[in-house]
Design an enzyme around this catalytic site. Structure first.
Site, PDB file in Angstrom:
ATOM      1  CD  GLU A 107      -4.444   6.097   3.497  1.00 41.56           C
ATOM      2  OE1 GLU A 107      -5.388   5.215   2.805  1.00 41.56           O
ATOM      3  OE2 GLU A 107      -3.080   6.342   3.033  1.00 41.56           O
ATOM      4  CG  HIS A 144      -1.665   1.233   1.489  1.00 43.08           C
ATOM      5  ND1 HIS A 144      -1.076   1.761   2.332  1.00 43.08           N
ATOM      6  CD2 HIS A 144      -2.916   1.756   0.810  1.00 43.08           C
ATOM      7  CE1 HIS A 144      -2.157   2.959   2.364  1.00 43.08           C
ATOM      8  NE2 HIS A 144      -3.306   2.938   1.473  1.00 43.08           N
ATOM      9  CD  GLU A 157      -2.635   2.661  -3.349  1.00 41.92           C
ATOM     10  OE1 GLU A 157      -3.461   3.921  -3.473  1.00 41.92           O
ATOM     11  OE2 GLU A 157      -3.200   1.614  -3.204  1.00 41.92           O
ATOM     12  CG  HIS A 158       0.296   6.412  -0.858  1.00 39.06           C
ATOM     13  ND1 HIS A 158      -0.280   7.609   0.081  1.00 39.06           N
ATOM     14  CD2 HIS A 158      -0.444   5.206   0.179  1.00 39.06           C
ATOM     15  CE1 HIS A 158      -1.291   7.277   0.721  1.00 39.06           C
ATOM     16  NE2 HIS A 158      -1.895   6.212   0.626  1.00 39.06           N
TER      17      HIS A 158
END
Length: 451
Positions: A155, A72, A75-76
């Protein structure tokens, strides 16, 4: 599993003839580039726009021990900086061309997409090819990797730690998937995320971000020949790394071996809820059982005409909602869930007794043919109507292929739904929710004294 996200009942008599025509003309094309990149083209000529997606066959399930959250986080990082793109330039180029872009990470895959006017498709391919090969990862505290590591931590605080329902679900899934790679949530454990290094990021990038580990899906106003030419130009020259070995960490999820109850209370909770999570199945592991379960759960708790809603909400007025669903679109087995929220003045104990009395009645007496016919036709119709959405088409093909499925699995889904019998639907529900099956019961409550 609901293959698409549209809601409401379908007027089948109105839709039938157009649905048949749509099914017969919906013809995806599939081919591979010499470097191993798989390409799917889904022509849709109603508007001069395209959805361009690149799916990487890597997700949270593939993370090394102690490195949770890196899929994840990566992805950023992919949106930050490359040899030829300054920080933020990727998004700026998409926006200047009138498009939108985003990405998402699952346990099973990571996907990146852009939606633009047809004439900008080549530009989108050039952008994706650039970050497939020339991403910058360094140890600069303000650089792409370390800065995004801090973004991910924030987040989690906003999306999970601040949401009591998500916290409880995370607790339940950790128990359901204990010992399986799915056990750790996609966003990762924050102490492990904080310890991820740029070296970890580069190793992950070099291992998984390679054309032979990617699927390109283009849906929209294009022909297969047009896409092939552009794909060869922008992706075809990328040499495979050879490190994307395809050895995924998927494994069967054993059924729950004991029953547990989990309770989470928080001052932010205003509406209590009750749920039970049972060991379920997946389309990949057992397609026949999965499809039959889809139909059975639609009858049992799939909407306002379902058994649970009619009994608990409309009839006895003990609940404000009641539903059932299953996570069947992961590669490995996900949960099947019964969930309800009590009406004012109703305790969770009384709600539980009423819900399970209705479930036990269904298990004993079965479904009617009319109920099952309505449910299977609804699911088939929803899948066909989903073909009106270009993004749905791209997502459905991409996710199916990333899990090891085929184009035919998608194309045949409506017919497979229509073929489910009453006996198959109730047998699936009995198999999952039978009296001999263990489960995790979850109670979401307000803080003590607030309910």
């Amino acid at each position: 599993m609901k293959r698409i996200l549209t809601g409401g009942l379908v007027a089948l008599s109105v839709f039938a003839s157009s649905a048949v025509a749509e099914e017969s003309t919906w013809s995806p094309s599939v081919f591979s580039l010499d470097n191993g990149m798989e390409v799917v083209v889904v022509p849709d000529h109603r508007a001069p726009v395209v959805t361009h997606m690149v799916w990487y066959k890597v997700g949270a399930v593939d993370e090394a021990e102690g490195k949770s959250g890196i899929a994840h986080l990566f992805e950023h990082v992919m949106f930050k900086e490359t040899d030829d793109l300054a920080p933020g330039e990727f998004d700026d180029i998409v926006s200047r061309n009138g498009g939108v872009s985003n990405a998402f990470t699952s346990w099973d895959y990571t996907a990146y997409f852009e939606r633009v006017a047809k004439q900008h498709l080549g530009t989108m391919m050039a952008l994706e090819a650039e970050r497939m090969t020339d991403l910058i990862i360094n140890d600069d505290p303000n650089g792409p990797f370390i800065s995004e590591r801090d973004v991910v931590k924030e987040e989690r605080r906003q999306r999970i730690d601040n949401n009591p329902g998500v916290i409880l679900q995370e607790m339940v899934l950790s128990e359901l998937w204990k010992g399986h790679p799915y056990e750790i949530t996609v966003i990762g454990k924050m102490d492990e995320v904080a310890a991820l290094t740029p070296e970890d990021g580069m190793s992950f990038y070099e291992e998984y971000y390679s054309p032979e580990n990617a699927i390109l899906v283009v849906a929209g106003d294009v022909t297969p020949d047009e896409v092939r030419a552009l794909a060869e130009e922008h992706y075809g020259a990328i040499e495979p790394t050879g490190t994307a070995h395809g050895e995924r960490k998927w494994a069967p999820v054993p059924p729950l071996s004991e029953t547990k109850e989990l309770v989470y209370s928080d001052p932010k909770v205003r509406q209590p809820s009750w749920s039970r999570y049972y060991s379920g199945t997946s389309e990949t592991r057992d397609r026949d059982l999965s499809y039959a379960l889809d139909v059975g759960l639609e009858v049992l708790g799939g909407g306002m005409t379902s058994r649970l809603y009619q009994s608990l909400v409309e009839g006895q007025q003990l609940a404000i909602n009641a539903n059932t669903f299953a996570w069947t679109t992961l590669h490995d087995e996900g949960p099947a869930v019964i969930m309800a929220s009590p009406a004012p003045g109703v305790s969770l104990e009384d709600l539980e007794a009423a819900v399970m009395a209705e479930v036990e009645k269904v298990l004993a007496e079965g479904f009617t043919d009319a109920e099952v016919e309505r449910a299977r036709n609804k699911l088939a119709a929803q899948a066909i109507y989903a073909r009106d959405s270009q993004s749905n088409m791209a997502n459905t093909f991409g996710s199916t292929l990333a899990l090891g499925g085929s184009i035919d699995d998608v194309l045949n889904y409506p017919d497979a739904m229509r073929a489910i019998t009453t006996e198959q639907a109730i047998a699936a529900v009995r198999e999952v929710f039978g009296a001999d099956r263990h489960y995790i019961e979850a109670h979401l409550l307000p803080a003590e004294g607030e309910f």
